[in-house]
Design a protein around this motif. Structure first.
Motif, short mmCIF file in Angstrom:
data_model
loop_
_atom_site.label_atom_id
_atom_site.label_comp_id
_atom_site.label_asym_id
_atom_site.label_seq_id
_atom_site.Cartn_x
_atom_site.Cartn_y
_atom_site.Cartn_z
N LEU A 251 -52.90 43.70 18.74
CA LEU A 251 -52.98 42.25 19.53
C LEU A 251 -51.51 41.62 19.33
N GLU A 252 -50.81 41.78 18.18
CA GLU A 252 -49.89 41.28 17.50
C GLU A 252 -48.79 41.99 18.24
N ALA A 253 -48.82 43.33 18.61
CA ALA A 253 -47.80 44.20 19.14
C ALA A 253 -47.75 43.84 20.65
N GLY A 254 -48.67 43.13 21.19
CA GLY A 254 -48.63 42.86 22.91
C GLY A 254 -49.52 44.17 23.50
N LEU A 255 -50.36 44.84 22.88
CA LEU A 255 -51.10 45.94 23.32
C LEU A 255 -52.57 45.65 23.64
N SER A 256 -52.91 44.39 24.07
CA SER A 256 -54.17 43.99 24.10
C SER A 256 -54.85 44.61 25.51
N PHE A 257 -54.06 45.12 26.37
CA PHE A 257 -54.60 45.78 27.36
C PHE A 257 -55.37 47.04 27.22
N PHE A 258 -55.13 47.66 25.94
CA PHE A 258 -55.56 48.98 25.32
C PHE A 258 -56.81 48.51 24.09
#
Length: 363
Positions: A251-258
């Protein structure tokens, strides 16, 4: 002793400059990073990525196992489809990012990062439950990546398979390429259209030569790790050890879609659900320099007289010639346009939070 891929013996024919990359002796460049980068953006490049790891997961509980150790929802996969996913520790940090391929109902292939193969396989073994068989087939498998807007045209020269009908994140198994059997996947790590071809280790050199010959008139060039890194960076694709690690959550890395929090229990879910509910303490953002200087990995970022984070990847964009980076910073400073300072060799240099990805492929 550094490990080598089956293509190592022919690197020299193409003028490769090799480096130690996570214990592997791999080409950082052939004709030059800029030339290789431009070829992939405009025509096509061919990468040897045989150092990547492949693990077969089979048995009647294979899906349950994959669901428990990964963040995406593998239950939504059809045979012939793959997905990007992540494995997390209980604290939400990342074990690795990976691709999950569904071959048949009870047979999957996980593609993992080369430097993490031993760690990942040990993690999977530790979390094994039910009727599941794990087989590490990394040493028997070679992987070539044909990337760029002309990739489909080039591949169509050497196979009758209906590759033009393949959508992104779909694959064909047992494709015949002039007598070589390949799993052909419409995936890549460059931000461009392209294919990844999984083959038996013994067929790697022959397929490499076949593809280069088929692509000669289309401007296809061999490409190394340097261009692979600048291409994935411009497209904001994460690299394990930089944008992702055991200390950085998806989530911190901006990958919430996955990260599918509603699919049921998986390792790390509770911490990730808490982060989503309570707000993220840190975020991965793009930065663009406002003054001269190039942001490099681990350079600290400052705002209001205090350190707010650090650069994870940065360079001069080969496509746009701008000095840009990705940085993990305190969420309070993550709004677009926020001015920050990057410390470059002891001097604080002005930058701003910028939109990403830095490059989007032409439709």
């Amino acid at each position: 002793m550094l490990k080598r891929t089956p293509l190592f013996p022919i690197y020299a024919e193409h003028g490769a400059r090799v480096i130690d990359f996570g214990g592997w002796e791999l080409p950082v460049q052939f004709a030059g990073i800029q030339k290789e980068h431009d070829a992939v953006r405009q025509q096509a490049g061919l990468f040897d990525v045989s150092h990547m790891g492949e693990v077969r997961v089979s048995g009647e509980d294979a899906l349950d196992f994959i669901q428990r150790i990964t963040t995406n929802d593998a239950a939504k996969l059809e045979a012939g489809q793959c997905q990007y996913s992540l494995m997390c520790y209980p604290n939400g940090g990342v074990v690795d990012d990976l691709l999950v391929y569904k071959l048949t109902d009870n047979d999957y292939m996980l593609v993992i990062n080369a430097s993490n193969i031993d760690k990942d396989v040990a993690w999977m073994q530790m979390n094994l439950a039910g009727q599941v068989e794990l087989v590490n087939v990394s040493e028997d498998t070679a992987l070539l990546a044909l990337q760029g807007p002309l990739a489909e045209q080039i591949l169509a020269n050497v196979t009758d398979a209906r590759i033009h009908a393949l959508k992104p994140f779909r694959f064909l198994n047992e494709v015949d390429i002039k007598g070589i059997k390949a799993l052909v996947s419409r995936t890549g790590y460059t931000g461009e259209d392209g294919f990844e071809l999984y083959i038996a280790e013994k067929d790697a050199v022959e397929l490499w030569k076949l593809l280069l010959e088929a692509g000669r008139e289309h401007g296809l060039v061999p490409a190394g790790l340097g261009a692979r890194d600048t291409l994935r960076f411009e497209a904001r694709l994460p690299l394990y050890g930089q944008e992702l690690s055991q200390d950085i959550t998806p989530l911190e890395a901006g990958l919430s879609f996955f990260v599918k929090l509603d699919k049921g229990e998986f390792i790390g879910r509770d911490v990730l659900a808490g982060q989503k509910a309570n707000g993220l303490p840190r975020k991965l953002v793009g930065i663009e320099m406002l003054e001269r200087g190039i942001p490099r990995p681990h350079y600290p970022l400052y705002a209001e007289g205090k350190q707010i984070g650090e650069v994870t990847t940065g360079t001069q964009s080969p496509t746009y010639k701008t000095n840009v980076g990705l940085a993990l910073i305190d969420s309070a400073y993550s709004a677009l346009g926020t001015e920050v300072n990057v410390e470059i060799r002891g001097v604080q240099v002005k930058a701003k939070v910028a939109a990403t990805p830095f490059h989007k492929r032409k439709p």
